[in-house]
Design a protein around this motif. Structure first.
Motif: not given
Length: 82
Positions: A13, A16, A58
């Motif tokens: 995460l 991203m 993503w």
């Protein structure tokens, strides 16, 4: 199990999120350079634009990032392409 997995999900995460922030700031800067301004850029952005931006971020996360994050939990994920 969740406590074991969460630290490794964070690395995915984090990757991203940094790409998303970079893309968003570049888009905002381009709008400012066109004379739209920050407020105009914010008003123009829709939920659809946000979803596409997140999906694009993503898609830039590499396979290596995901494999590295999971290797610490599940070492068998370290495999070669050959």
């Amino acid at each position: 199990m969740t406590l074991l997995i969460q630290p490794y999900e964070k690395s995915i995460l984090r990757s991203m999120k940094s790409k998303h922030i970079n893309t968003s700031l570049n888009s905002m800067l381009a709008a400012v350079n066109r004379g739209v301004g920050v407020k105009g850029f914010q008003k123009k952005c829709s939920m659809k634009d946000a979803i596409y931006a997140i999906a694009s971020s993503w898609n830039t996360v590499t396979k290596d990032t995901v494999v590295h994050a999971w290797h610490n939990i599940w070492p068998a994920t370290m495999f070669s392409d050959g």
